[in-house]
Design an enzyme around this catalytic site. Structure first.
Site, mmCIF file in Angstrom:
data_model
loop_
_atom_site.group_PDB
_atom_site.id
_atom_site.type_symbol
_atom_site.label_atom_id
_atom_site.label_comp_id
_atom_site.label_asym_id
_atom_site.label_seq_id
_atom_site.Cartn_x
_atom_site.Cartn_y
_atom_site.Cartn_z
ATOM 1 N N HIS A 200 33.710 -76.191 -51.193
ATOM 2 C CA HIS A 200 33.585 -75.230 -50.092
ATOM 3 C C HIS A 200 34.942 -74.880 -49.474
ATOM 4 C CE1 HIS A 200 29.302 -76.198 -50.129
ATOM 5 N NE2 HIS A 200 29.070 -75.351 -49.147
ATOM 6 N N CYS B 110 36.570 -80.639 -51.951
ATOM 7 C CA CYS B 110 35.230 -80.104 -51.679
ATOM 8 C C CYS B 110 35.305 -78.646 -52.069
ATOM 9 C CB CYS B 110 34.878 -80.232 -50.201
ATOM 10 S SG CYS B 110 33.340 -79.374 -49.769
ATOM 11 N N CYS C 67 30.519 -79.641 -57.331
ATOM 12 C CA CYS C 67 30.372 -80.236 -56.007
ATOM 13 C C CYS C 67 30.947 -81.644 -56.076
ATOM 14 C CB CYS C 67 28.881 -80.285 -55.666
ATOM 15 S SG CYS C 67 28.510 -81.144 -54.125
ATOM 16 N N ASP D 294 25.823 -76.493 -56.947
ATOM 17 C CA ASP D 294 26.476 -76.982 -55.724
ATOM 18 C C ASP D 294 25.417 -77.084 -54.629
ATOM 19 O OD1 ASP D 294 28.690 -77.723 -53.992
ATOM 20 O OD2 ASP D 294 28.464 -75.765 -53.069
ATOM 21 N N SER D 295 25.757 -77.817 -53.578
ATOM 22 C CA SER D 295 24.846 -77.899 -52.439
ATOM 23 C C SER D 295 24.648 -76.515 -51.805
ATOM 24 C CB SER D 295 25.417 -78.852 -51.387
ATOM 25 O OG SER D 295 26.663 -78.361 -50.929
ATOM 26 N N THR E 202 30.827 -83.976 -53.768
ATOM 27 C CA THR E 202 29.926 -84.959 -53.185
ATOM 28 C C THR E 202 28.906 -85.406 -54.227
ATOM 29 O OG1 THR E 202 30.216 -83.749 -51.118
ATOM 30 C CG2 THR E 202 28.462 -85.385 -51.180
ATOM 31 N N TYR F 198 25.499 -81.440 -48.028
ATOM 32 C CA TYR F 198 25.141 -82.760 -48.531
ATOM 33 C C TYR F 198 26.071 -83.843 -47.967
ATOM 34 C CZ TYR F 198 22.213 -81.117 -52.529
ATOM 35 O OH TYR F 198 21.239 -80.590 -53.330
ATOM 36 N N GLY F 199 27.261 -83.418 -47.529
ATOM 37 C CA GLY F 199 28.385 -84.319 -47.297
ATOM 38 C C GLY F 199 28.136 -85.540 -46.432
ATOM 39 N N GLU G 111 28.929 -72.815 -44.648
ATOM 40 C CA GLU G 111 27.508 -72.494 -44.864
ATOM 41 C C GLU G 111 26.957 -71.599 -43.755
ATOM 42 O OE1 GLU G 111 25.170 -73.307 -47.410
ATOM 43 O OE2 GLU G 111 26.995 -73.835 -48.489
#
Ligand code: DGL
Length: 290
Positions: free
Chosen positions: A210, A208, A89, A26-27, A91, A58-59, A174
């Site tokens: 997250h 997403c 992820c 994942d990012s 994205t 990254y989005g 994040e």
């Protein structure tokens, strides 16, 4: 139904190959929501998690950049012995999966596999919605790709899909602000905007990985009775099915129940937030990606 001869042949081949973990990419922290469910459903396998926290989120990045970053991460996980990588992820799944599968994999190693998270999510929609009106909450990249609209249209042409980009949600996670008051403003704003597009929505897709980390706030501002679809369990069930259908891959996976973590950012920082989420001691290692 699995052909037992196929298993027997795969087992014979296994003596000749080295075993490796399932790579989960994942990012940043979001893929941990997928990893947690993978470990619950498929606890026997080894996992190697890679979060590109140094370059997350990254989005809002361009297609070219997301594709390049994702390919670097996949190559890194391959170099560390993963026969199979899950892009945990949306994205990356929306922007890079197809190119990697079709363009890059044949030249890198045609026997390895890279799988995404969008298809397993879309596949269950008809079991969840009653109104046939779906609301997708995702990053600007995922929303712009229209992947959910396209995939849903293929499987369930009668369904209506409204989308809402939530440009700051992944950044809030994040930066460890998921429980902060500031998060309320953006979660409410984006949910209200989505419902304004289609008041008949009865199902939110958290598109997403997250976003489950913002679940308390999402529940707080979602209209009552809305179903909120998280991807972890869906991806885990889909992988279980995939491995059942692909014994030639299953046999290449290490089965010690271990998990290791890599981050492109500072490991101490990663461990602090990741441990809160996994309720487990996380001791990551640094991994440079570029
Ligand atoms: N967790 C990722 C996703 O599922 C990416 C979020 C981001 O980096 O913007 O889309």
């Amino acid at each position: 139904m699995i052909d037992t001869d196929t298993y027997a042949m795969a087992e014979a081949d296994a003596s000749a190959i080295s075993l490796g973990p399932i790579g989960v990419f994942d990012s940043g922290y979001g893929g941990l929501t997928i990893l947690r469910e993978l470990r619950k459903t498929l606890p026997e396998y080894d996992y190697l998690y890679l979060g590109d926290n140094a370059r997350a989120p990254y989005g809002s990045r361009s297609f070219e950049v997301i594709y390049r970053y994702t390919l670097e991460a996949v190559k890194e996980l391959f170099a560390r012995g993963c026969p199979l990588v899950i892009l945990a992820c949306n994205t990356a799944s929306a922007k890079a999966l197809r190119s990697i599968q079709q363009r890059d994999l044949p030249g890198i190693d045609p026997t390895r596999r890279v799988l995404g998270v969008i298809r397993p999510t879309v596949e269950v929609l008809d079991n969840v919605t009653e109104s046939g009106h779906i609301g997708v909450l995702g990053t600007p990249g995922t929303v712009a790709s229209e992947s959910y609209v396209i995939e849903t249209g293929k499987l369930f042409p009668g369904m209506s899909v409204a989308q809402q980009a939530c440009p700051l949600w992944a950044a809030i996670v994040e930066s460890s602000e998921a429980d902060g008051d500031g998060a309320d403003y953006f979660v409410k704003k984006n949910i209200d905007a989505l419902m304004a597009k289609d008041p008949e929505i009865d199902t939110f897709v958290l598109a997403c990985t997250h976003y489950p980390l913002l679940m308390d706030k999402i529940r707080k501002y979602a209209p009552q009775g809305i179903r909120i679809l998280e991807q972890g369990q869906l991806v885990a069930e889909s992988l279980k099915d995939y491995l059942h259908r692909h014994p030639e891959m299953e046999i290449r996976l290490a089965k010690g129940g271990d998990v290791e973590y890599l981050t492109s950012e500072n490991p101490e920082k990663f461990d602090a937030l990741a441990s809160m989420f996994t309720h487990d001691g996380v001791a990551s290692k640094h991994c440079a990606l570029d």
